[in-house]
Scaffold this motif. Structure first.
Motif, PDB file in Angstrom:
ATOM      1  N   LEU A 189     -22.301  21.544   5.049  1.00 42.85           N
ATOM      2  CA  LEU A 189     -22.843  22.900   4.997  1.00 42.85           C
ATOM      3  C   LEU A 189     -21.768  23.934   4.684  1.00 42.85           C
ATOM      4  O   LEU A 189     -22.082  25.096   4.405  1.00 42.85           O
ATOM      5  N   GLY A 190     -20.513  23.552   4.764  1.00 39.77           N
ATOM      6  CA  GLY A 190     -19.432  24.396   4.278  1.00 39.77           C
ATOM      7  C   GLY A 190     -18.932  25.480   5.207  1.00 39.77           C
ATOM      8  O   GLY A 190     -18.134  26.322   4.784  1.00 39.77           O
ATOM      9  N   LEU A 191     -19.367  25.491   6.487  1.00 39.68           N
ATOM     10  CA  LEU A 191     -18.930  26.546   7.393  1.00 39.68           C
ATOM     11  C   LEU A 191     -18.117  26.024   8.571  1.00 39.68           C
ATOM     12  O   LEU A 191     -17.781  26.788   9.481  1.00 39.68           O
ATOM     13  N   ALA A 192     -17.797  24.731   8.568  1.00 39.38           N
ATOM     14  CA  ALA A 192     -17.102  24.147   9.714  1.00 39.38           C
ATOM     15  C   ALA A 192     -15.728  24.764   9.938  1.00 39.38           C
ATOM     16  O   ALA A 192     -15.225  24.772  11.075  1.00 39.38           O
ATOM     17  N   ASP A 193     -15.114  25.296   8.889  1.00 42.56           N
ATOM     18  CA  ASP A 193     -13.763  25.850   9.007  1.00 42.56           C
ATOM     19  C   ASP A 193     -13.729  27.375   8.924  1.00 42.56           C
ATOM     20  O   ASP A 193     -12.649  27.956   8.825  1.00 42.56           O
ATOM     21  N   CYS A 194     -14.874  28.011   8.974  1.00 43.14           N
ATOM     22  CA  CYS A 194     -14.876  29.468   8.874  1.00 43.14           C
ATOM     23  C   CYS A 194     -14.420  30.071  10.207  1.00 43.14           C
ATOM     24  O   CYS A 194     -14.528  29.442  11.262  1.00 43.14           O
ATOM     25  N   PRO A 195     -13.914  31.297  10.198  1.00 41.91           N
ATOM     26  CA  PRO A 195     -13.393  31.905  11.422  1.00 41.91           C
ATOM     27  C   PRO A 195     -14.389  31.957  12.576  1.00 41.91           C
ATOM     28  O   PRO A 195     -14.016  31.783  13.737  1.00 41.91           O
ATOM     29  N   ALA A 196     -15.670  32.197  12.271  1.00 45.75           N
ATOM     30  CA  ALA A 196     -16.668  32.282  13.337  1.00 45.75           C
ATOM     31  C   ALA A 196     -16.804  30.956  14.077  1.00 45.75           C
ATOM     32  O   ALA A 196     -17.128  30.932  15.271  1.00 45.75           O
ATOM     33  N   VAL A 197     -16.547  29.848  13.388  1.00 42.71           N
ATOM     34  CA  VAL A 197     -16.641  28.525  13.999  1.00 42.71           C
ATOM     35  C   VAL A 197     -15.336  28.139  14.689  1.00 42.71           C
ATOM     36  O   VAL A 197     -15.323  27.671  15.825  1.00 42.71           O
ATOM     37  N   THR A 198     -14.221  28.340  14.015  1.00 40.50           N
ATOM     38  CA  THR A 198     -12.932  27.929  14.586  1.00 40.50           C
ATOM     39  C   THR A 198     -12.575  28.739  15.822  1.00 40.50           C
ATOM     40  O   THR A 198     -11.761  28.299  16.644  1.00 40.50           O
ATOM     41  N   ALA A 199     -13.180  29.922  15.990  1.00 41.10           N
ATOM     42  CA  ALA A 199     -12.911  30.738  17.174  1.00 41.10           C
ATOM     43  C   ALA A 199     -13.643  30.232  18.410  1.00 41.10           C
ATOM     44  O   ALA A 199     -13.340  30.657  19.537  1.00 41.10           O
ATOM     45  N   LEU A 200     -14.586  29.312  18.228  1.00 38.43           N
ATOM     46  CA  LEU A 200     -15.338  28.776  19.356  1.00 38.43           C
ATOM     47  C   LEU A 200     -14.488  27.776  20.141  1.00 38.43           C
ATOM     48  O   LEU A 200     -13.456  27.290  19.674  1.00 38.43           O
ATOM     49  N   GLY A 201     -14.972  27.444  21.325  1.00 39.18           N
ATOM     50  CA  GLY A 201     -14.220  26.523  22.181  1.00 39.18           C
ATOM     51  C   GLY A 201     -14.088  25.132  21.600  1.00 39.18           C
ATOM     52  O   GLY A 201     -13.076  24.460  21.788  1.00 39.18           O
ATOM     53  N   TRP A 202     -15.126  24.683  20.895  1.00 37.79           N
ATOM     54  CA  TRP A 202     -15.083  23.348  20.296  1.00 37.79           C
ATOM     55  C   TRP A 202     -16.097  23.253  19.166  1.00 37.79           C
ATOM     56  O   TRP A 202     -17.057  24.017  19.102  1.00 37.79           O
ATOM     57  N   THR A 203     -15.856  22.273  18.302  1.00 32.95           N
ATOM     58  CA  THR A 203     -16.745  21.971  17.184  1.00 32.95           C
ATOM     59  C   THR A 203     -16.971  20.468  17.140  1.00 32.95           C
ATOM     60  O   THR A 203     -16.023  19.697  17.299  1.00 32.95           O
ATOM     61  N   ALA A 204     -18.192  20.049  16.948  1.00 34.41           N
ATOM     62  CA  ALA A 204     -18.511  18.634  16.743  1.00 34.41           C
ATOM     63  C   ALA A 204     -19.220  18.503  15.406  1.00 34.41           C
ATOM     64  O   ALA A 204     -20.038  19.359  15.043  1.00 34.41           O
ATOM     65  N   LEU A 205     -18.887  17.440  14.677  1.00 35.21           N
ATOM     66  CA  LEU A 205     -19.404  17.271  13.323  1.00 35.21           C
ATOM     67  C   LEU A 205     -20.391  16.118  13.219  1.00 35.21           C
ATOM     68  O   LEU A 205     -20.190  15.050  13.824  1.00 35.21           O
ATOM     69  N   LEU A 206     -21.444  16.356  12.450  1.00 33.81           N
ATOM     70  CA  LEU A 206     -22.415  15.309  12.149  1.00 33.81           C
ATOM     71  C   LEU A 206     -21.761  14.245  11.275  1.00 33.81           C
ATOM     72  O   LEU A 206     -20.968  14.566  10.386  1.00 33.81           O
TER      73      LEU A 206
END
Length: 531
Positions: free
Chosen positions: A130-147
């Motif tokens: 989806l192309g937004l995994a590395d955007c600032p709004a996402v990277t500022a969160l506590g964690w990210t998990a990828l499908l």
């Protein structure tokens, strides 16, 4: 996330002592070996989860979320197209008491950032495609998990089920957020409780007469009420099977339907175009849910069209047809059991046969209608009047007592089944250098139903604007900040906008302008606007 909107359910209601997790565990016990979820990706392996297997995997994902510090009340963004991962994370959030933020995957970065800020999300589950995994709004969160695109699941969230703490069932607890467009410049966060989801399941199954042998094809996005509340939850309630595709596929619709012997699905404009232009094979379908009574389509497809009307805020379908007693052609149905429905004329009286008025729905907040808008008490208060939910739709009462959709009172567009507030697009356009004023209206479109068209006035400081450059700048700004379906398909630079009472922009006039200009255009649109 503070999901406490002051909701207090009646002392006695259908779901006392229940929540989504208790419902899943009960179905796991009763229907353990029965198929619940069939995953039908365009590429990769088809896979089936029984009720028992699905409940087991939900417990494991809940453990994985707990290991990341997710607790009751935390908001988790689910930024996924239809997939097993979407459902596993959604049910796992319910198990922990966390709140799933069901996010439209077509949102641009700015819209995602707004959702994160509005809900106070602590983490996100997204698809790298989806192309937004590395955007600032996402990277500022506590964690990210990828499908994992190969399996449609989220392996990194699989954890120890014992890490998920036991919770007493609370039907009034916050469950999920649906972002919905209103007349404001930003989508609002409509909050559902566990009781709302159970209501959607029980009432939807009753009205549509679903049974344990139901096999429901779900291709519409699960981040919308249509797929989640009209299709998935009612099928889950009766112990049926959902066949899930990532997105609608014209080439695979009948293939998947026949292979799985599907009995029910939802009819959206894209499917309508396909099925009326292709041969209809012998199939197992009994009924498709749609917004209108269409007897000619019944005959063409050999399927009973179940007419229904709803919107995010009403959770289920307060106006429905009747499978055995068809209503007038083109009607949306009659008031459904469990809801109060009123059609109010402009003078405040109830509309009679042949009259048109505002559609109002009476229900219980947090049970049969949504709990409210998160972090927006003013919008929540404005959504109700004397206990009635103001739907923003206008309907006509037919002589038979059935209702027919007339228009939207709100300044809204319906693009490919997506609600779009004109104000959302206007907000972006007015930030473009050189734009003095903007107004957006809908133009009919044979494929999408409606598309956005923008009329702009150049800023007063520029007496001789470069219209082509201004049009391109408007389109570029919209492409960067809005989901693709919200981007105007045409931009017209005009010297002034028509006005009506109190100097408000006369949008009815603009809609006529848009239609007239579209008919008059003999050359292809500007390359930047022909999408």
């Amino acid at each position: 996330m503070d999901g406490n909107l002051g909701i207090e359910l009646p002392a006695l209601h259908p779901f006392v002592g229940m929540d989504v997790t208790s419902a899943l565990e009960e179905r796991s016990r009763r229907y353990g070996e029965r198929p619940f979820l069939v995953w039908e990706p365009p590429d990769g392996a088809r896979r089936t989860w029984t009720y028992g297997e699905f409940a087991r995997d939900v417990r494991a994902v809940a453990g994985g979320l707990a290991s990341r510090g997710v607790r009751a009340g935390d908001a988790i963004v689910i930024h996924l197209d239809n997939s097993p991962g979407f459902l596993l994370v959604w049910f796992a959030c319910a198990r922990l008491g966390a709140v799933a933020v069901d996010l439209n995957t077509r949102y641009a970065e700015d819209e995602l950032a707004h959702a994160v800020e509005l809900t106070g999300a602590v983490g996100i589950v997204t698809d790298p495609r989806l192309g937004l995994a590395d955007c600032p709004a996402v990277t500022a969160l506590g964690w990210t998990a990828l499908l994992d695109p190969a399996t449609g699941t989220v392996p990194e969230l699989v954890g120890d089920p014992e890490l998920a703490p036991h919770r007493e069932a609370d039907p009034a607890a916050a469950l999920c957020v649906q972002l919905t467009s209103g007349t404001t410049a930003r989508p609002k966060a409509a909050l559902f409780t566990h009781a709302n989801a159970l209501w959607a399941g029980r009432v939807g199954a009753l009205l549509w007469r679903l049974a344990p042998d139901t096999i429901q094809l779900v291709y519409a996005p699960l981040f919308h009420t249509h797929a989640l509340c009209w299709q998935l939850l009612p099928t889950f309630w009766v112990g049926g099977t959902v066949v899930v595709q990532p997105k609608f596929s014209a080439s695979r619709f009948w293939e998947v339907s026949l292979r799985n012997r599907c009995t029910h699905t939802g009819l959206l404009p894209l499917l309508l175009k396909v099925v009326t232009s292709q041969p209809v094979p012998e199939h197992s379908y009994r009924s498709w849910i749609f917004g209108l009574e269409m007897p000619r389509l019944d005959a063409l497809l050999g399927v009973r069209i179940f007419s229904a009307w709803g919107q995010t805020e009403v959770v289920s379908t307060p106006v429905v047809g009747e499978l055995d007693n068809p209503v007038d052609e083109g009607a949306i149905g009659r008031p459904a059991p469990g809801y109060q429905v009123r059609v109010r004329r402009d003078d405040g009286a109830d509309a009679g046969p042949g009259e048109t008025g505002d559609l109002l729905v009476g229900g219980i907040r947090g049970l049969s209608v949504f709990a409210g808008y998160l972090a927006d008490p003013a919008a929540t208060a404005a959504a109700f009047e004397d206990g009635w939910l103001l739907t923003g739709d206008r309907v006509t009462v037919l002589p038979s007592g059935t209702l027919r959709f007339a228009s939207r009172a709100k300044d809204m567009l319906k693009v490919s089944g997506e609600n779009v507030a004109a104000a959302e697009i206007e907000r972006v356009i007015t930030t473009v250098a050189g734009v003095g004023q903007a107004a957006v209206v809908a133009r009919p479109d044979p494929v999408r139903g409606e598309v956005a068209v923008a009329f702009v006035i150049a800023a007063a400081a520029d007496p001789d604007p470069d219209e082509t450059a201004l049009q391109e700048a408007v389109v570029t700004a919209c492409q960067q900040q809005l989901a693709d379906f919200k981007v105007p398909r045409a931009v017209y630079v005009v010297p002034e906008l028509p006005t009506a009472t109190l100097e408000k922009v006369a949008k009815g006039t603009l809609r006529q302008w848009a239609a007239d200009r579209h008919r008059a255009e003999s050359s292809p649109p500007h390359p930047e606007m022909s999408r």
